[in-house]
Design a protein around this motif. Structure first.
Motif, PDB file in Angstrom:
ATOM      1  N   SER A 107       0.780  -1.209  -0.127  1.00 52.66           N
ATOM      2  CA  SER A 107       0.012   0.051  -0.120  1.00 52.66           C
ATOM      3  C   SER A 107       1.043   1.231  -0.011  1.00 52.66           C
ATOM      4  O   SER A 107       1.984   1.049   0.128  1.00 52.66           O
ATOM      5  CB  SER A 107      -0.900   0.078   1.079  1.00 52.66           C
ATOM      6  N   ASN A 120       3.555   6.281 -13.639  1.00 54.07           N
ATOM      7  CA  ASN A 120       3.297   4.876 -13.088  1.00 54.07           C
ATOM      8  C   ASN A 120       4.559   4.211 -12.383  1.00 54.07           C
ATOM      9  O   ASN A 120       5.617   4.290 -13.102  1.00 54.07           O
ATOM     10  CB  ASN A 120       2.890   3.957 -14.165  1.00 54.07           C
ATOM     11  N   GLU A 151       2.409  -2.533 -10.546  1.00 51.80           N
ATOM     12  CA  GLU A 151       2.442  -1.338 -11.294  1.00 51.80           C
ATOM     13  C   GLU A 151       1.377  -0.418 -10.346  1.00 51.80           C
ATOM     14  O   GLU A 151       0.306  -0.840  -9.950  1.00 51.80           O
ATOM     15  CB  GLU A 151       1.842  -1.409 -12.728  1.00 51.80           C
ATOM     16  N   LYS A 152       1.516   0.908 -10.174  1.00 50.75           N
ATOM     17  CA  LYS A 152       0.808   1.824  -9.205  1.00 50.75           C
ATOM     18  C   LYS A 152       0.762   2.942  -9.883  1.00 50.75           C
ATOM     19  O   LYS A 152       1.733   3.779 -10.003  1.00 50.75           O
ATOM     20  CB  LYS A 152       1.295   1.861  -7.823  1.00 50.75           C
ATOM     21  N   SER A 180      -2.992   8.307  -3.986  1.00 54.22           N
ATOM     22  CA  SER A 180      -2.395   8.299  -5.086  1.00 54.22           C
ATOM     23  C   SER A 180      -2.699   9.608  -5.831  1.00 54.22           C
ATOM     24  O   SER A 180      -1.989  10.035  -6.850  1.00 54.22           O
ATOM     25  CB  SER A 180      -2.603   7.278  -6.099  1.00 54.22           C
TER      26      SER A 180
END
Length: 692
Positions: free
Chosen positions: A514, A586, A615-616, A519
């Motif tokens: 997390s 990303n 990937e975030k 984000s």
């Protein structure tokens, strides 16, 4: 006065005789665009040397940005090679020539300069300290024309294995080089598999100094792991490994699985760098095979040979070559035909058309500015279709060669090929390796060895009804289960070997993560730091060495690009990783587990590693904008009383109010304006302080 005019005119004539010519020294092309890692060739040309004074001396120094370019070679032209005194210093970029006999004139090339493009950017290659003198030692007045260079970045990392000074059955070096690497480089790992090639000695590092270099050499395979030191981790172009080898047969193959910072390098090429020979006894075209220009060669069924068509010792600049090569297609398969990348003409091609039609391999090649000397113009590979003793000749016909607009007659030597029937056959040997990506994507590798150096074919059965004939296939499974994998290798005489193993695919949840901040971050032109909270678990029954690798970190910067941990069975560990984010992007990373036990208890099956990709998306959002509502109303005042009503609000808001007052009573206008302005100010006070 009369004598003064005559003296002036005499001086003018003398000066115009020496300096009046439009002599120039040029780098061509004067504008060039290339990519990182490309070789850039520039011709150094002298123009307009008068025929009565000629050129007896030439000198220049080449200046360039060493951060962007590296001068790798200076090749003098035929004209320059006739000079009585020649000095070429590549390290200083200096050329000095003196002609005592037959000095040149007109337009002629001094040399070809070769540069390696190191990094992206814009700059120029400049000529400095340049002088051109005539037969009397007097310098011409010259114009210099430099070359502007644009180097474009690569959108991917490239790997190249070059076989230096390639010859069959000779000890040569295979050099693995990297171009366009993403920095900083924290680790490089890979497996190199050689077929029909013997590894003669241990691999050595070339341009990289490292903190850790480990490798395992097994038969004709090498696996390695490298951690560069801090000084070298920012290199983008470098030679990595030198491996001493011996190529046993033209039917060789090299396969590479290469990873940098945990990211697989997908664009890898294998090329041979031709050994240049001094062949003074022959001038013309001939076929080059078995490490020489030959008119006869042997080949056995199950093998292949690479054949090159070469031009030998041509003193004119050839600009066009066309014709066809006859190859009996009932006896031979023809493949891998084209212009060799290692040829001197590869970067000077204007147009090329090479096609295969039944028995005929057609070629039509035109070159920019032309090329002379000895060079390859075509390569192709042949494989016998029959296993019997029979001969056939391949020959070049309908040959047309031009130097600009002048047709050149060149001699041609044909090639006779004897197919030799096989007497014995040794079956191939096979070993299997595999890596697992994201739990269900398996990368398989057939590590084979054949004593006869045969062309081998592969058949994979993935255990789920799917098959492949690739040597190193990638297969994605739709279900998590246990699968029986079988790989069969076969030579042309049906000699076989096979490996069977069982792999169990499970949906492992090895990472729980997390981010400490949302984000969505406010866009106030400031870098932000987010924290990746990660818990790693080892679900396997043996220890693992784990690596966390961050990828594509252009718009974000992790504190470290790689983290290393060791996990016991069922052990968990937590990490908090700060990441500096400069804009919406990303964040990409992977987790790689190298099990301490990898071969499933079998010598011919080896498990490499597990890898999971993540990937975030991190987004920056702009601050909300204040919306201004424009409201216009014309009020006609007919008395002195002005009533201003303001709606009550519960939140603080800023308003912009413009008021236009008109009145037919001019003498009262100032009074009405004051009253209106006073009323609006009271309204603003009420709004600001929310007076109810």
């Amino acid at each position: 006065m009369k004598y003064a005019i005559i003296l002036f005119l005499s001086f003018f004539i003398l000066i115009s005789g020496v300096f009046g010519e439009n002599v120039s020294v040029e780098l061509t092309p004067n504008n060039i665009s290339a990519n990182v890692g490309d070789t850039i060739n520039l011709d150094l040309v002298v123009k307009n040397i008068p025929s009565d004074k000629k050129c007896a001396g030439f000198e220049t120094k080449i200046h360039y940005n060493t951060n962007l370019l590296n001068l790798t070679n200076i090749v003098l032209s035929n004209t320059s090679n006739t000079a009585s005194l020649k000095t070429v210093d590549i390290s200083k970029g200096k050329i000095s020539l003196i002609w005592f006999n037959n000095p040149p004139y007109g337009n002629f090339t001094i040399a070809t300069l070769s540069f390696k493009a190191l990094k992206d950017g814009n700059d120029s290659v400049d000529l400095t300290q340049t002088s051109v003198s005539d037969a009397n030692g007097v310098n011409y007045d010259i114009t210099l024309k430099n070359s502007n260079i644009t180097i474009n970045p690569l959108n991917q990392t490239l790997g190249i294995i070059a076989l230096k000074d390639f010859e069959l059955n000779k000890n040569i070096d295979a050099v693995l080089s990297i171009t366009g690497a993403k920095t900083p480089i924290k680790n490089i790992s890979g497996i190199i598999s050689f077929k029909n090639i013997t590894i003669e000695n241990n691999p050595t590092l070339i341009d990289i100094f490292c903190n850790n270099f480990s490798y395992v050499k097994h038969n004709n395979n090498i696996s390695f792991f490298i951690i560069p030191n801090e000084k070298d981790e920012n290199k983008t172009i470098f030679n990595l490994l030198k491996i001493p080898i011996n190529v046993n047969d033209t039917n060789y193959n090299i396969s590479v699985d290469l990873m940098i910072n945990g990211e697989q390098i997908k664009n890898i090429t294998i090329k041979t760098e031709e050994k240049h020979e001094n062949i003074s006894e022959y001038k013309g075209l001939a076929f080059y095979v078995d490490s020489g220009h030959n008119e006869k060669t042997n080949i056995t069924f199950g093998h292949s040979k690479e054949i090159k068509l070469k031009v030998f010792n041509i003193d004119k600049n050839l600009t066009n070559i066309s014709g066809y090569i006859f190859i009996n297609n009932s006896l031979f398969d023809v493949s891998d035909y084209g212009i060799p990348e290692y040829s001197d003409i590869y970067n000077t091609i204007n147009t090329s058309n090479i096609t295969l039609n039944n028995n005929y391999l057609y070629l039509n090649i035109s070159l920019i500015n032309g090329t002379n000397g000895t060079f390859s113009i075509l390569k192709f590979k042949i494989s016998p279709k029959v296993d019997k003793n029979i001969s056939s000749t391949i020959y070049l016909k309908n040959l047309s060669v031009y130097a600009n607009n002048t047709k050149i007659n060149l001699t041609v030597k044909n090639l006779t090929i004897d197919i030799v029937k096989r007497k014995t056959n040794h079956p191939p040997k096979l070993k299997m390796a595999y890596n697992i990506f994201n739990n269900n994507e398996v990368h398989f590798y057939a590590l084979s060895y054949d004593e006869d150096n045969d062309d081998l074919k592969y058949i994979w059965n993935f255990g789920d009804g799917q098959n492949s004939t690739d040597e190193n296939p990638i297969h994605r499974y739709s279900n998590y289960s246990t699968y029986k994998i079988k790989c069969t290798v076969k030579d042309p005489l049906n000699g076989t070997d096979e490996v069977v193993t069982i792999i169990e695919l499970k949906k492992y949840y090895v990472v729980n993560y997390s981010f400490s901040k949302d984000s969505f971050l406010s866009d106030d032109n400031k870098n932000k730091t987010v924290y990746l909270n990660m818990t790693l678990r080892n679900p396997l029954t043996h220890n693992v060495n784990g690596y966390i690798n961050f990828l594509d970190y252009k718009d974000y910067t992790p504190l470290k690009t790689q983290y290393n941990i060791t996990l016991k069975p069922n052990e968990t560990k937590k990490l908090i990783i700060p990441i500096n984010v400069s804009k919406s992007c990303n964040i990409n990373w992977n987790v790689v587990y190298y099990p301490a036990i990898k071969n499933n208890g079998k010598y011919n099956v080896e498990m490499g590693y597990y890898q999971w990709n993540f990937e975030k998306k991190i987004e920056f959002t702009s601050k909300p904008q204040v919306k201004v509502n424009n409201y216009t109303k014309i009020i006609k005042l007919n008395n002195t009383k002005v009533v201003l009503k303001v709606n009550k609000v519960k939140t603080v808001k800023n308003y912009v109010i413009n008021k236009t007052i008109t009145s037919s009573d001019n003498y009262m206008a100032p009074y009405y304006s004051f009253v209106s302005l006073f009323g609006f100010m009271i309204g603003l006070i009420l709004i600001r302080f929310k007076i109810k």
